[in-house]
Scaffold this motif. Structure first.
Motif, PDB file in Angstrom:
ATOM      1  N   VAL A   1       0.820  -1.224   0.000  1.00 40.17           N
ATOM      2  CA  VAL A   1       0.000   0.000   0.000  1.00 40.17           C
ATOM      3  C   VAL A   1       0.850   1.268   0.000  1.00 40.17           C
ATOM      4  O   VAL A   1       0.408   2.323   0.448  1.00 40.17           O
ATOM      5  N   GLU A   2       2.064   1.170  -0.527  1.00 40.54           N
ATOM      6  CA  GLU A   2       2.986   2.302  -0.481  1.00 40.54           C
ATOM      7  C   GLU A   2       2.479   3.531  -1.229  1.00 40.54           C
ATOM      8  O   GLU A   2       2.996   4.640  -1.030  1.00 40.54           O
ATOM      9  N   ILE A   3       1.474   3.361  -2.096  1.00 39.83           N
ATOM     10  CA  ILE A   3       0.948   4.526  -2.812  1.00 39.83           C
ATOM     11  C   ILE A   3       0.365   5.565  -1.852  1.00 39.83           C
ATOM     12  O   ILE A   3       0.238   6.733  -2.226  1.00 39.83           O
ATOM     13  N   VAL A   4       0.034   5.182  -0.609  1.00 44.38           N
ATOM     14  CA  VAL A   4      -0.539   6.163   0.326  1.00 44.38           C
ATOM     15  C   VAL A   4       0.477   7.238   0.695  1.00 44.38           C
ATOM     16  O   VAL A   4       0.096   8.305   1.185  1.00 44.38           O
ATOM     17  N   VAL A   5       1.760   6.962   0.466  1.00 46.30           N
ATOM     18  CA  VAL A   5       2.775   7.995   0.684  1.00 46.30           C
ATOM     19  C   VAL A   5       3.515   8.314  -0.616  1.00 46.30           C
ATOM     20  O   VAL A   5       4.617   8.848  -0.606  1.00 46.30           O
ATOM     21  N   GLY A   6       2.900   7.965  -1.754  1.00 46.70           N
ATOM     22  CA  GLY A   6       3.506   8.296  -3.038  1.00 46.70           C
ATOM     23  C   GLY A   6       4.736   7.495  -3.379  1.00 46.70           C
ATOM     24  O   GLY A   6       5.615   7.965  -4.110  1.00 46.70           O
ATOM     25  N   LEU A   7       4.811   6.260  -2.873  1.00 43.93           N
ATOM     26  CA  LEU A   7       6.007   5.437  -3.031  1.00 43.93           C
ATOM     27  C   LEU A   7       5.632   4.136  -3.727  1.00 43.93           C
ATOM     28  O   LEU A   7       4.471   3.727  -3.734  1.00 43.93           O
ATOM     29  N   THR A   8       6.617   3.486  -4.304  1.00 45.10           N
ATOM     30  CA  THR A   8       6.440   2.113  -4.776  1.00 45.10           C
ATOM     31  C   THR A   8       7.159   1.184  -3.798  1.00 45.10           C
ATOM     32  O   THR A   8       8.152   1.584  -3.179  1.00 45.10           O
ATOM     33  N   PRO A   9       6.683  -0.035  -3.609  1.00 45.69           N
ATOM     34  CA  PRO A   9       7.397  -0.975  -2.732  1.00 45.69           C
ATOM     35  C   PRO A   9       8.833  -1.142  -3.222  1.00 45.69           C
ATOM     36  O   PRO A   9       9.050  -1.395  -4.411  1.00 45.69           O
ATOM     37  N   SER A  10       9.781  -1.039  -2.320  1.00 46.70           N
ATOM     38  CA  SER A  10      11.182  -0.989  -2.752  1.00 46.70           C
ATOM     39  C   SER A  10      12.099  -1.923  -1.973  1.00 46.70           C
ATOM     40  O   SER A  10      13.318  -1.767  -1.992  1.00 46.70           O
ATOM     41  N   MET A  11      11.502  -2.915  -1.275  1.00 46.65           N
ATOM     42  CA  MET A  11      12.282  -3.969  -0.636  1.00 46.65           C
ATOM     43  C   MET A  11      12.174  -5.269  -1.426  1.00 46.65           C
ATOM     44  O   MET A  11      12.285  -6.356  -0.876  1.00 46.65           O
ATOM     45  N   GLY A  12      11.919  -5.143  -2.723  1.00 42.68           N
ATOM     46  CA  GLY A  12      11.853  -6.320  -3.581  1.00 42.68           C
ATOM     47  C   GLY A  12      10.461  -6.835  -3.843  1.00 42.68           C
ATOM     48  O   GLY A  12      10.297  -7.850  -4.534  1.00 42.68           O
ATOM     49  N   GLY A  13       9.442  -6.155  -3.328  1.00 44.67           N
ATOM     50  CA  GLY A  13       8.077  -6.633  -3.480  1.00 44.67           C
ATOM     51  C   GLY A  13       7.603  -6.762  -4.919  1.00 44.67           C
ATOM     52  O   GLY A  13       7.067  -7.812  -5.302  1.00 44.67           O
ATOM     53  N   PRO A  14       7.755  -5.716  -5.758  1.00 41.47           N
ATOM     54  CA  PRO A  14       7.237  -5.824  -7.127  1.00 41.47           C
ATOM     55  C   PRO A  14       7.813  -7.008  -7.903  1.00 41.47           C
ATOM     56  O   PRO A  14       7.072  -7.786  -8.506  1.00 41.47           O
ATOM     57  N   GLN A  15       9.123  -7.154  -7.881  1.00 36.36           N
ATOM     58  CA  GLN A  15       9.746  -8.199  -8.678  1.00 36.36           C
ATOM     59  C   GLN A  15       9.468  -9.595  -8.140  1.00 36.36           C
ATOM     60  O   GLN A  15       9.274 -10.555  -8.912  1.00 36.36           O
ATOM     61  N   ARG A  16       9.413  -9.738  -6.824  1.00 36.39           N
ATOM     62  CA  ARG A  16       9.149 -11.057  -6.252  1.00 36.39           C
ATOM     63  C   ARG A  16       7.675 -11.431  -6.337  1.00 36.39           C
ATOM     64  O   ARG A  16       7.349 -12.618  -6.480  1.00 36.39           O
ATOM     65  N   LEU A  17       6.803 -10.451  -6.262  1.00 40.14           N
ATOM     66  CA  LEU A  17       5.390 -10.732  -6.491  1.00 40.14           C
ATOM     67  C   LEU A  17       5.163 -11.135  -7.941  1.00 40.14           C
ATOM     68  O   LEU A  17       4.383 -12.049  -8.239  1.00 40.14           O
ATOM     69  N   ALA A  18       5.859 -10.471  -8.858  1.00 35.89           N
ATOM     70  CA  ALA A  18       5.740 -10.824 -10.273  1.00 35.89           C
ATOM     71  C   ALA A  18       6.239 -12.242 -10.543  1.00 35.89           C
ATOM     72  O   ALA A  18       5.701 -12.939 -11.414  1.00 35.89           O
ATOM     73  N   GLU A  19       7.263 -12.692  -9.823  1.00 32.00           N
ATOM     74  CA  GLU A  19       7.735 -14.071  -9.969  1.00 32.00           C
ATOM     75  C   GLU A  19       6.621 -15.066  -9.663  1.00 32.00           C
ATOM     76  O   GLU A  19       6.500 -16.101 -10.323  1.00 32.00           O
ATOM     77  N   ARG A  20       5.828 -14.760  -8.648  1.00 35.76           N
ATOM     78  CA  ARG A  20       4.817 -15.718  -8.201  1.00 35.76           C
ATOM     79  C   ARG A  20       3.490 -15.550  -8.929  1.00 35.76           C
ATOM     80  O   ARG A  20       2.865 -16.531  -9.319  1.00 35.76           O
TER      81      ARG A  20
END
Length: 259
Positions: free
Chosen positions: A130-149
């Motif tokens: 939910v990082e968009i609530v502060v104008g951010l993208t997840p940056s601890m590896g969430g996007p790429q690892r979620l895309a893997e699964r």
């Protein structure tokens, strides 16, 4: 460990890392340091599997936003570089890692979960990046690892919308491995993790190496390392003992010591 935010307990060959920072287990620099210290402790006395869990009504409500106040592009980039040490160290552990999610599991908690080998969830668990609530993208590896699964389109949906997703939905999307009823979740998750901890630990490590190489470079890249990685297992006591057990007693009777 003495740090109150994180503790490690042992159940035979299984280590249990528990996050305990009430009321909602927010992530801050102290939590980061405590988790790294926990990994140091595990490196000094390795278990044969690791279960990650949290106490309280939620796994985590997210990150303490005070951590972002005043960051610049340079200091922000350094923060993420530092945090990747945690994710990479968890991924590189030479034994199975199992994340047990209950309640809300947001932002850093879900990103840590995605760095684990397997993700178990209580029936009522909900997940979100939910990082968009502060104008951010997840940056601890969430996007790429979620895309893997779940695939790139689902990863974009989760992150672009900032919505919460149920355990059942994430199981259908191949993010969650197993869902258990709330009342039995803690005991079922521990029993599952203990079962893996009692398995052939070096063979599990070989499996992790082969799959990681497949993710990084495809099936042929994994083929290239398999002969050595798998071949080395013939020197292990676990394989030698299991082969003899199979020949003398039949399948399913072998026990393992992780050697």
């Amino acid at each position: 460990m003495s740090d109150s935010k994180v503790r490690i307990d042992r159940e035979g060959p299984l280590a249990i890392l528990t996050v305990a920072a009430p009321p909602v287990n927010l992530f801050d620099r102290a939590m980061f340091d405590a988790l790294l210290a926990a990994l140091d402790e595990l490196d000094a006395d390795p278990p044969r599997a690791l279960l990650l869990r949290a106490v309280g009504k939620v796994w985590t409500g997210g990150v303490d936003v005070h951590e972002f106040d005043g960051l610049t592009p340079q200091t922000g980039a350094q923060l993420w570089t530092d945090l990747f040490e945690l994710i990479h160290r968890v991924e590189d552990l030479p034994y199975p890692t199992i994340f047990a999610a209950h309640g809300l599991c947001l932002t850093w908690g879900l990103e840590l979960a995605l760095g684990c080998d397997l993700l178990l969830a209580a029936e009522s668990a909900k997940f979100g990046l939910v990082e968009i609530v502060v104008g951010l993208t997840p940056s601890m590896g969430g996007p790429q690892r979620l895309a893997e699964r779940a695939g790139p389109a689902r990863a974009r949906e989760v992150i672009f919308t900032g919505e919460l997703f149920t355990a059942a939905t994430f199981e259908a999307w191949n993010v969650v491995n197993r869902v258990y009823p709330d009342a039995e979740f803690a005991s079922e998750a521990e029993a599952f993790a203990l079962r893996l901890a009692n398995g052939p630990t070096k063979a599990h490590h070989a499996t992790k190496q082969i799959i990681r190489m497949q993710i990084a470079g495809g099936a042929r890249a994994a083929d290239d390392i398999t002969p050595q990685v798998s071949g080395e297992l013939f020197a292990t006591e676990d394989l030698k003992g299991a082969v003899q057990s199979f020949l003398t007693q039949g399948p399913g009777k072998a026990t393992y010591e992780g050697r």
